[in-house]
Each structure stands twice: as C-alpha cells, then as structure tokens.
Design a protein around this motif. Structure first.
Motif, PDB file in Angstrom:
ATOM      1  N   GLN A 162       0.826  -1.211   0.000  1.00  0.00           N
ATOM      2  CA  GLN A 162       0.000   0.000   0.000  1.00  0.00           C
ATOM      3  C   GLN A 162       0.862   1.263   0.000  1.00  0.00           C
ATOM      4  OE1 GLN A 162      -2.396   0.597   3.471  1.00  0.00           O
ATOM      5  NE2 GLN A 162      -3.394   2.423   2.616  1.00  0.00           N
ATOM      6  N   GLN A 163       1.860   1.297   0.880  1.00  0.00           N
ATOM      7  CA  GLN A 163       2.668   2.516   1.007  1.00  0.00           C
ATOM      8  C   GLN A 163       3.439   2.826  -0.270  1.00  0.00           C
ATOM      9  OE1 GLN A 163       2.367   4.527   3.707  1.00  0.00           O
ATOM     10  NE2 GLN A 163       3.539   6.018   2.511  1.00  0.00           N
ATOM     11  N   LYS A 164       3.889   1.774  -0.941  1.00  0.00           N
ATOM     12  CA  LYS A 164       4.606   1.974  -2.204  1.00  0.00           C
ATOM     13  C   LYS A 164       3.753   2.778  -3.188  1.00  0.00           C
ATOM     14  CE  LYS A 164       5.971  -0.774  -6.244  1.00  0.00           C
ATOM     15  NZ  LYS A 164       6.113  -2.148  -6.776  1.00  0.00           N
ATOM     16  N   TYR A 165       2.498   2.353  -3.345  1.00  0.00           N
ATOM     17  CA  TYR A 165       1.642   3.039  -4.315  1.00  0.00           C
ATOM     18  C   TYR A 165       1.155   4.386  -3.800  1.00  0.00           C
ATOM     19  CZ  TYR A 165       2.166  -1.034  -7.149  1.00  0.00           C
ATOM     20  OH  TYR A 165       2.726  -2.014  -7.920  1.00  0.00           O
ATOM     21  N   LEU A 166       0.996   4.471  -2.483  1.00  0.00           N
ATOM     22  CA  LEU A 166       0.643   5.773  -1.917  1.00  0.00           C
ATOM     23  C   LEU A 166       1.771   6.766  -2.198  1.00  0.00           C
ATOM     24  CD1 LEU A 166      -1.906   6.568  -0.479  1.00  0.00           C
ATOM     25  CD2 LEU A 166      -0.824   6.017   1.703  1.00  0.00           C
ATOM     26  N   ASN A 167       2.991   6.318  -1.999  1.00  0.00           N
ATOM     27  CA  ASN A 167       4.133   7.194  -2.312  1.00  0.00           C
ATOM     28  C   ASN A 167       4.105   7.606  -3.781  1.00  0.00           C
ATOM     29  OD1 ASN A 167       5.014   6.937   0.302  1.00  0.00           O
ATOM     30  ND2 ASN A 167       7.028   6.080  -0.210  1.00  0.00           N
ATOM     31  N   ARG A 168       3.859   6.641  -4.643  1.00  0.00           N
ATOM     32  CA  ARG A 168       3.836   6.973  -6.070  1.00  0.00           C
ATOM     33  C   ARG A 168       2.713   7.940  -6.411  1.00  0.00           C
ATOM     34  NH1 ARG A 168       4.881   1.382  -9.409  1.00  0.00           N
ATOM     35  NH2 ARG A 168       3.334   2.399 -10.724  1.00  0.00           N
TER      36      ARG A 168
HETATM   37  C1  LIG Z   1       7.488   6.193   1.094  1.00  0.00           C
HETATM   38  O1  LIG Z   1       8.084   7.478   1.168  1.00  0.00           O
HETATM   39  C2  LIG Z   1       8.664   7.747   2.422  1.00  0.00           C
HETATM   40  C3  LIG Z   1       9.072   9.210   2.444  1.00  0.00           C
HETATM   41  O2  LIG Z   1       9.733   9.550   1.259  1.00  0.00           O
HETATM   42  C4  LIG Z   1       9.853   6.797   2.612  1.00  0.00           C
HETATM   43  O3  LIG Z   1      10.421   7.013   3.851  1.00  0.00           O
HETATM   44  C5  LIG Z   1       9.335   5.370   2.543  1.00  0.00           C
HETATM   45  O4  LIG Z   1      10.426   4.462   2.593  1.00  0.00           O
HETATM   46  C6  LIG Z   1       8.543   5.129   1.275  1.00  0.00           C
HETATM   47  N1  LIG Z   1       7.928   3.839   1.365  1.00  0.00           N
HETATM   48  C7  LIG Z   1       7.897   2.966   0.363  1.00  0.00           C
HETATM   49  C8  LIG Z   1       7.263   1.659   0.625  1.00  0.00           C
HETATM   50  O5  LIG Z   1       8.335   3.239  -0.737  1.00  0.00           O
END
Ligand SMILES: *[C@@H]1O[C@H](CO)[C@@H](O)[C@H](O)[C@H]1NC(C)=O
Ligand SMILES: *[C@@H]1O[C@H](CO)[C@@H](O)[C@H](O)[C@H]1NC(C)=O
Ligand SMILES: *[C@@H]1O[C@H](CO)[C@@H](O)[C@H](O)[C@H]1NC(C)=O
Ligand SMILES: *[C@@H]1O[C@H](CO)[C@@H](O)[C@H](O)[C@H]1NC(C)=O
Ligand SMILES: *[C@@H]1O[C@H](CO)[C@@H](O)[C@H](O)[C@H]1NC(C)=O
Ligand SMILES: *[C@@H]1O[C@H](CO)[C@@H](O)[C@H](O)[C@H]1NC(C)=O
Ligand SMILES: *[C@@H]1O[C@H](CO)[C@@H](O)[C@H](O)[C@H]1NC(C)=O
Ligand SMILES: *[C@@H]1O[C@H](CO)[C@@H](O)[C@H](O)[C@H]1NC(C)=O
Ligand SMILES: *[C@@H]1O[C@H](CO)[C@@H](O)[C@H](O)[C@H]1NC(C)=O
Ligand SMILES: *[C@@H]1O[C@H](CO)[C@@H](O)[C@H](O)[C@H]1NC(C)=O
Ligand SMILES: *[C@@H]1O[C@H](CO)[C@@H](O)[C@H](O)[C@H]1NC(C)=O
Ligand SMILES: *[C@@H]1O[C@H](CO)[C@@H](O)[C@H](O)[C@H]1NC(C)=O
Length: 816
Positions: free
Chosen positions: A542-548
């Motif tokens: 989830q976090q990967k795609y949220l970041n994207r």
């Molecule tokens: C999401 O972005 C945050 C802040 O840039 C970073 O610390 C984190 O590792 C990223 N997570 C993933 C799963 O890419």
C-alpha cells in the motif's frame, strides 16, 4: 438465451398493467408513473448552430433498450468535415439507410452504422453502390419517444421502428423496394486516422426472398480495429415479387462513380453474394435489392444481430420479437426503461417538466453505454458479462460509474467484471474499447479508478477482486508496447500506461512523452487507486503506491505565476530543468494528444488530485488563496477553455463545462471551511447556463452520458469523490427524491424551502442527525437513509465541521 426470452415475455405481460400512466394527477408521482414520457430522445443531438449537430452532444435518438447492443436509427449524409455523424443521426442532411448499430454521445472517429435497410420508391437512376443516387431528404423533423422512432421522406415513404436488446423491427409505408447494402457504415469525412471502412460481407437470400442473413466485416474507426464482424438475420412480413443479390468493386473511401472507378454493380440470380474469403479485408461490396408488388403499401421487417454467429442473430430475431406488432415492441421497450432504469430514482414533485426532462433524459443517456454483449463474446468462452463500447473510462470514471454503482449495482459490477475478463484474455483492461478492441487511451489507465471506487464501497456482485487487483498491478507495472499511433507516436494509445518508463524511472513523466502533465496527474490518481485496493488485499504494498500517488508534486512549479496565482503543474524535463516560456493559462498546440496537457488547460489539471487536496491547498497558499483561485476559474473572459467538445458559448472561462477534466472543480469549495455555499452557487450557475431540455441542451458531447451524469449528481445534491467512499454535499433540485441504493431501503433526499431563488443549504440532517460537514461517507447512505436539507435564498456558513478527507496525503521533500 432462455433467460432473454422469458425476460421479454415478462415485459410483455406488463403492458396491460403498468403502462403509460398520465402523471397529471395533481403533479405528484405514483408507483406506476410513466417516467419515459420525460425522456427527450433528441436532447443533445444539436449544438451551437441550430438545425445541425455541429458541436452537439452526438446523442443517439433512435430505438434502444438499456445498454442495448442494438441501437436502431437513421444514418445521414453530411459533407461538413466538422460534423461527425457519430450517432448516425443529424438533423440536416439526407438519409442513406436505417442501421442496427450505433454508439451514443461520443467524439473521435465514428464507428458502426452497419446492418442497414434503405426503403426506395423507385429504382430509376439508382446505383445501389452510390448513396448519392438514392439518399432521401426528409419531410419535417424526425420524431421519437422511448423505444420508437419515425422518419418521413419527401418521396412519401414513412419509416417507423423499435428495438429490443439484440433485434429491431421496421415498418415502412409507401416503399416499393428495399436496398440492403452490407458496405453501408458511418464514414469519417476524408478518410485517414480513425476512419471506419467496410472490409467484407456476405448475404444469403431465401428462395422466396422473405429472409436473408449473413455477416459484415468492418475495420478502423475510433479504436483502430483491424476488423470486427457482425452477423445478421432478417425477415420481411411480405413476400417480395422479385429480388437480386449484387456485388461490386471495393471502392472505399471513394465514390464508385469517380473516374477510374466506373464499375457498376453486378447483379446475380444466385442466392448468395460474398466479398471473398472471410479473412480478406478488401472484399467486394455486396448486398441485395428486394422489390415488392405495387399494391403493397406497408412492409415490415425484423432484423436480429449477433457478434458471434448468424444462428444466434436468427434466435434473437425470433425470440425477442416473436410477432409483427410494432406497438407491442414499443410498449415493451417503454416498460423495460421504466421498470429497470428510470424508476430507480423517483421524484414526487412533477410540477417542473423542464427539469424532469433534463433529469430523466440524463439518466437515459447514462444507461445507453457501454453496450451489453454478454453471451456473444466472439473471441473467448466466458461466463462473465461481456460489455463493449467503453467510450471511455477517461470520460466515465469521474462520476458516471459511481452513479451506476448506487442505482444499478449489478450493471456497475458487470462493467467491471467484463473489464477484468478482458485483462484475463488480452493482458490489459480497456480505457476505451469498441468492436471488442482496446484503443484510445487518453491519459492514465482509468479502469483502475473505477475498480478502486467499487472496492472501497464494497461492491460485490461476483467481482473477483484478486484478479481485479492483479489487473490494476498490470496497469501500474507493465509498459504496453508502442503502437506508433498517428495521434501520438511516443507510446501506446491502445491500453495501459504508455509513459510508464518515465513514471517508474524518474517518478514523473518528462516531455519526452506527450501529454506529460495530464498523464502525470492521472497516473498519480491511478496509483492512489492501486493503494486503495492494496490496503485490503496487499497491505505490504500500500505505502509503495501511496508514495507513487504523490509524484504529481514533482511537476508542481512553485514559482510559476499565471493570472496573479503562483504554483502550477508544469513540464519538467529529465534533467530537472523547466520550460521558461511555459504558460499554464494557454493550451500549447491546442491541448491535443501531442501537447503537455490533453483536452484541458494546465490550470484545470492543477485541480485534479482529489486524494490529496490538503497538499494542493497548502501548495496554493491556504484556504483563502485557494478560494480566490477557484473563483478565477469562473471569471468570464479571463481564460479560454479548450474548444474540444465545446459548445453553447464555452470558451470564455478557464473552467470548461463541456469536458471532464473540469468536472470536480466547482465542487472543490467543499474542501474549504464554510465555503460549501459557493459550490452550490457555481453548480447552479453552470447547470442553468449550459444545460436545458432542448436539442442543444448539453455543453458538447455527452461522452457516453458522462456530461449528463455530472448534471444528475448536481440535481441530486451530491457529488462522488471517485476512488474514495465519500460524497460531497451540494443542494438538491427537487423537493423529494427517492433513490434506489442496492436492494435496501431507498435513500430519500428532501429539500425544504426549495425554489428558483432559494437553494443555499441552511442546514442538513443525515439519517436524522444534524450535520455540519460538507461531505458524507458511503456508509452513511449505502443501506438507504435520509438527507434532509433546509434551503434558503442567502448563503449560510453551515459547514463548520471537518473538511473532506485527503487519504492520499503524502509529504515529500523531493520537490524541485
Ligand atoms: C514512502 O516514502 C517515504 C518518504 O519519502 C519513505 O520514507 C518510505 O520508505 C517510502 N515507502 C515505500 C514503501 O516506498
Ligand atoms: C393525460 O391527461 C390529459 C389531461 O387530463 C388528457 O388530456 C390525456 O388524454 C391523458 N393522457 C392519457 C394517455 O391518459
Ligand atoms: C424542427 O426542429 C427544430 C429544432 O431543431 C425546430 O426549430 C423546428 O421548428 C422544427 N420544425 C418543425 C417543422 O417542427
Ligand atoms: C461546418 O458547419 C459549421 C456550422 O454551421 C460552420 O461553422 C463551418 O464553417 C462548416 N465547415 C465547413 C468546412 O463547411
Ligand atoms: C439532400 O438531397 C437533396 C435533394 O436530393 C439535395 O439537393 C441536397 O444537396 C442533399 N443534401 C445533402 C447534405 O446530402
Ligand atoms: C403514402 O403515400 C400517399 C400518396 O402519396 C400519401 O397520401 C400518404 O400520406 C403516404 N403515407 C405515409 C404514411 O407517408
Ligand atoms: C456514400 O458512399 C460513398 C461510397 O461508398 C462513401 O464513401 C460515403 O462515405 C458514403 N456516405 C455516407 C454518408 O454514407
Ligand atoms: C437471372 O434470371 C433471369 C430470369 O430467370 C434471367 O433472365 C437472367 O438472365 C438471369 N441472370 C443471370 C445473371 O443469371
Ligand atoms: C423549471 O426548471 C427550469 C430548469 O431548471 C428553470 O429554468 C425554470 O425556472 C423552472 N420553472 C419553474 C416554474 O420553477
Ligand atoms: C523558478 O524556479 C526554477 C527552478 O525550479 C528556475 O529554473 C526558474 O528560473 C525560476 N523562475 C522564476 C521566474 O523565478
Ligand atoms: C491581477 O492583479 C492585477 C493588479 O492588481 C489586477 O488588476 C487583476 O485584476 C488581477 N487579476 C486577477 C485574475 O485577479
Ligand atoms: C481568510 O479570509 C477571511 C475572510 O475574508 C479572514 O477573516 C481570514 O483572516 C483570512 N485568513 C487568512 C489566513 O488570511
């Protein structure tokens, strides 16, 4: 098949009970109200020049059932290259035939207009291969009502018709001959890119001449299909006196009587004419001409079509229209529309017919597309629903699919299941698709948004969500091969996300790809969609795609100023440099497929991050500046919205009422504390100015009902935030609305003190509770409920509660 015919019989049995109640009973609706009387089939068929379809909605006015495969209506001549006969009909021009297949409300290259009949008075001077020799001018205007269409020619022939899902019935008065030309189709003026062409055909006539069947193959058109095939099976109620098949040279796209092509038709006594082997895409033109005895004044014909086989076409004809009574078919169509579609939203105050016509015609347009071809998939065996004519998710993802989800959840799920089934067999879900061929991606992979919207709202109805998620991951991770399309040679326009290499490697899309700004914001929303589904099915990612989903922030140029406002999406080159001459209030190269933004200004696209309005408002400079900047969108003369799809005087504001990228903009005041009244003010002004119940009552193309459904949401007093289980609060246009949501108790929306001058929300109760938020969640209404509005003539700052959520809020520090 058995199901289809029993559905039809059930519909017939209702004819004598539920029909055509006159709603003059004191201006209030009853259970048996005939809602179809409020559907104006010609609404949205004309545009800025009365009497022509120039800049019009391209709405299909002929006979059709909900999501019907058959859309039976006239096809006309038009020699103005700016007028696309996308729905076959134009108010001007002459008729060259009545054909079984159309789409509704589309732009781009026309498709279909195939499997036709053309009634003739005489064969004198007729070259069956040359429509200029038999086209007919009409007497007065054509007329239509739900399930019925009528056209009278100046030569005295009257054609009336109706349709079922897969068949049609036509009734001709005063015709002596019937021309069946398999090489009839909707042309594009001038040929070339996205033009449709005839490819091959076959016709076999029974020895008595009463029946004929076969297939036609066509190519090109909107989705640039190598070929699609349609099978037909037809019958006359009257035995013709004589008939002949014919064939002729392949002439597309030239008129057969131009120099070098003077080869007339070859008539034959053989019962079959075909254009050559089925695999040959330059087959001879074929057809047949039927002549009837001089004392015959009325000829009826039934035609079934199938996308799979001639046998199936014959079954559809026989099962869906067993008799010869046109009125019976018309009445059954009305019943189906009333029972299955129009009564899903009922309105109790029937006093303002104009408004009812706008609303119910909107609902009608929203349920004409995509086309339900279930059980007729020509390419693979499947038990899943098969929909075609996705035209396109780019248009419908913003609010149309969300409306279907509430009122017709099984349809909404079927459209999704079909998209997932296409992924199973063809690697990618469609963005656009027609003739069973994916094509015309305009921005992102927007099926993702439709799936996420359904997932977060818990839509089931047999959707395989594991496969759905995999289909979304395919969009997110697999680069489609470059189709080298004339419209955009930089990447695939067929499906998926063509600019994925930049997105994955840089994080943003550089101008090495076309549409780099609009695709960047769309890919961001697409990845937010993936994150929404991942939250339930694949939490680790989830976090990967949220970041994207936050990657749009790369493009934000914080020091770029336009019309006194600072900070815009702007092109960002691979090396991190900017375009010094860039102006976000101007459409570079016309905002086309090869521009920085597609069909909308950068000013418009800078509003399209619904998942993280918090960051956007922050970037813009807080609530007050955001309010002023929203206001600037509506200042007449300040900017000039893109002409694409334009109409009705569009082009004087930065906001474009005629195209989808601007859809949510007037509602964004809801994200600012106590500014909900301004969203109400803007949307009232927009609907009042750009929509009406007339023939040019839509601001440009209906886009498969997207434009209509936007208006319907305003009239309901809600607007969905797609991909989130959230609806923004507007202000209803009717005092009492009852809306089906799933199978539960209805959602009742009431408005006290509503009038043309009294529409600002003063207070709201949601399910009996006093409400102070400018939004509700899907849970608040998913099992029905009540929204009780009290309205007034002055704005009230009632929305003191929390602003709508920003579930994709991500703070990055990687800003250029
Ligand atoms: C999401 O972005 C945050 C802040 O840039 C970073 O610390 C984190 O590792 C990223 N997570 C993933 C799963 O890419
Ligand atoms: C509907 O009501 C009007 C006025 O009362 C009447 O003239 C008309 O015949 C009625 N139509 C039908 C179909 O009952
Ligand atoms: C035909 O329709 C047009 C609207 O396009 C209308 O202005 C005109 O009066 C109609 N003509 C007739 C004869 O009804
Ligand atoms: C097509 O029709 C429109 C509207 O009448 C007109 O403005 C335009 O000039 C026409 N184009 C051509 C090529 O005739
Ligand atoms: C329609 O037909 C009439 C009479 O045959 C002809 O004068 C006119 O030019 C035609 N118009 C179009 C657009 O085909
Ligand atoms: C059929 O033609 C006759 C004679 O021209 C005409 O009077 C009649 O109105 C026509 N019928 C229809 C339904 O158009
Ligand atoms: C009329 O026929 C010609 C020759 O087949 C074709 O090029 C043209 O597109 C047709 N026009 C219409 C309006 O169907
Ligand atoms: C078709 O049949 C008619 C009458 O039987 C005959 O006169 C004619 O020559 C035949 N035409 C061909 C092409 O066979
Ligand atoms: C009926 O609705 C239309 C469209 O919204 C509006 O213009 C008109 O003022 C309304 N009429 C009355 C009497 O309320
Ligand atoms: C804006 O910032 C960019 C770097 O992001 C810089 O190249 C450009 O010169 C600046 N423009 C202005 C008007 O300050
Ligand atoms: C921009 O600022 C100038 C100078 O204050 C003012 O005249 C103009 O109206 C402003 N434009 C907008 C769109 O606010
Ligand atoms: C925003 O505008 C309101 C009303 O004009 C004013 O009271 C408030 O102080 C402003 N807020 C900011 C942060 O400027």
């Amino acid at each position: 098949m058995a199901l289809r015919s029993s559905t039809f019989l059930a519909a017939l049995s209702l004819i004598n009970t539920a029909v055509a109640q006159n709603s003059s009973s004191g201006g209030t609706s009853s259970a048996s109200t005939d809602w179809s009387q409020y559907v104006q089939p010609f609404l949205g068929t004309e545009g800025t020049v009365p009497g022509t379809s120039f800049n019009g909605g391209n709405c299909f006015p002929g006979a059709v059932l909900p999501f019907g495969s058959v859309k039976l209506g006239p096809d006309t001549t038009s020699f103005n290259t700016s007028i696309g006969q996308n729905a076959g009909y134009t108010p001007d021009g002459n008729i060259t035939g009545f054909s079984m297949t159309h789409v509704s409300g589309t732009g781009g290259g026309p498709i279909y207009g195939v499997v036709s009949q053309m009634p003739l008075v005489s064969l004198n001077g007729v070259n069956v291969l040359d429509n200029l020799t038999y086209m007919e001018p009409r007497m007065g205007n054509d007329s239509a009502s739900v399930g019925y269409y009528k056209s009278t020619f100046q030569n005295g022939i009257t054609t009336e018709l109706s349709a079922t899902s897969n068949a049609g019935i036509l009734q001709y008065t005063n015709a002596s001959h019937m021309l069946v030309d398999l090489s009839h189709y909707l042309p594009s003026n001038g040929g070339g890119y996205q033009s449709q062409f005839y490819a091959n055909g076959k016709i076999t006539v029974s020895s008595d001449g009463k029946q004929y069947q076969g297939w036609g193959i066509y190519k090109g058109a909107f989705s640039e299909i190598p070929a699609y095939q349609v099978y037909y099976c037809a019958e006359f109620d009257t035995t013709p006196e004589s008939w002949q098949t014919f064939s002729g040279l392949y002439t597309d796209p030239y008129w057969p009587n131009t120099p070098y092509l003077r080869s007339g038709p070859i008539f034959g006594n053989s019962s079959t004419a075909d254009g050559g082997p089925e695999s040959y895409l330059f087959g001879d033109r074929v057809g047949a001409i039927f002549s009837f005895a001089s004392d015959v004044t009325m000829i009826k014909s039934k035609i079934g079509i199938s996308w799979k086989s001639t046998d199936m076409a014959c079954q559809f004809k026989d099962q869906e229209i067993p008799g010869w009574d046109l009125q019976e078919v018309v009445q059954a169509a009305k019943n189906t529309w009333n029972n299955d579609i129009l009564s899903t939203i009922t309105i109790s105050d029937l006093s303002n017919v104009t408004r009812l016509e706008m609303f119910y015609t909107g609902l009608y347009h929203t349920t004409l597309m995509p086309t339900d071809k279930s059980g007729q998939n020509p390419h693979w065996q499947t038990d899943e629903p098969t929909y075609d004519d996705y035209y396109t998710f780019w248009d419908t993802f913003r609010c149309t699919n969300s409306l279907l989800l509430l009122i017709l959840p099984e349809r909404a799920a079927g459209i999704i299941r079909s998209a997932i089934d296409i992924w199973r067999h063809e690697v990618f879900m469609p963005d656009g698709r027609s003739g069973f061929y994916n094509g015309q991606v305009q921005g992102g992979s927007n099926a993702d948004n439709v799936l996420a919207d359904a997932y977060v709202k818990g839509l089931d109805y047999g959707i395989n969500w594991d496969d759905g998620y995999q289909a979304m991951l395919t969009d997110a991770e697999l680069t489609p091969y470059n189709t080298q399309d004339a419209g955009d040679p930089t990447s695939s326009v067929k499906e998926g996300r063509g600019a994925l290499p930049d997105w994955l490697n840089l994080g943003w899309i550089s101008p090495d790809y076309s549409r780099s700004i609009s695709r960047t914001v769309e890919y961001a929303l697409n990845d937010f969609s993936v994150a929404q589904v991942a939250a339930g099915l694949d939490p680790e990612n989830q976090q990967k795609y949220l970041n994207r989903s936050a990657n749009w922030q790369y493009l934000w140029q914080h020091n770029l100023t336009s019309y006194n406002f600072t900070g815009f999406l702007a092109p960002l080159f691979r090396n991190g440099s900017r375009d010094p001459g860039y102006q976000p209030g101007v459409c570079g190269e016309g905002c086309e497929a090869t521009s920085y933004t597609y069909e909308a200004l950068p000013w418009e696209y800078s509003w399209t991050v619904p998942f993280d309005m918090q960051t956007l408002i922050d970037f813009i400079g807080g609530a007050n500046t955001t309010e002023a900047r929203l206001d600037a969108m509506f200042i007449p003369g300040l900017g000039s919205a893109v002409g694409v799809n334009g109409g009705n005087g569009i082009g004087t504001t930065l906001y474009n009422p005629g195209n989808e990228p601007s859809f949510s903009t007037p509602l964004l005041y809801n994200y600012l504390p106590q500014r909900q009244w301004k969203a109400v003010m803007r949307t009232r002004q927009i609907v009042n100015r750009y929509y009406n119940n007339g023939r040019s009552g839509l601001p440009g193309n209906s886009d498969s009902g997207a434009i209509d459904s936007w208006m319907m949401w305003q009239m309901l007093g809600l607007y969905p935030v797609v991909t989130q289980p959230v609806y923004l609060i507007g202000s209803p246009w009717f005092s009492n609305i009852s809306m089906h949501v799933g199978n539960e108790t209805p959602l009742r929306i009431s408005a006290e003190n509503l009038s043309d001058d009294s529409y600002y929300v003063q207070s709201l109760k949601v399910n009996g509770q006093q409400w102070n938020q400018s939004w509700i969640s899907h849970d608040d209404i998913k099992n029905g409920g009540t929204l009780e509005f009290v309205l007034g003539s002055e704005p009230a700052r009632w929305d003191t509660g929390a602003v709508p959520p920003s579930p994709g809020h991500v703070v990055t520090n990687e800003i250029f």
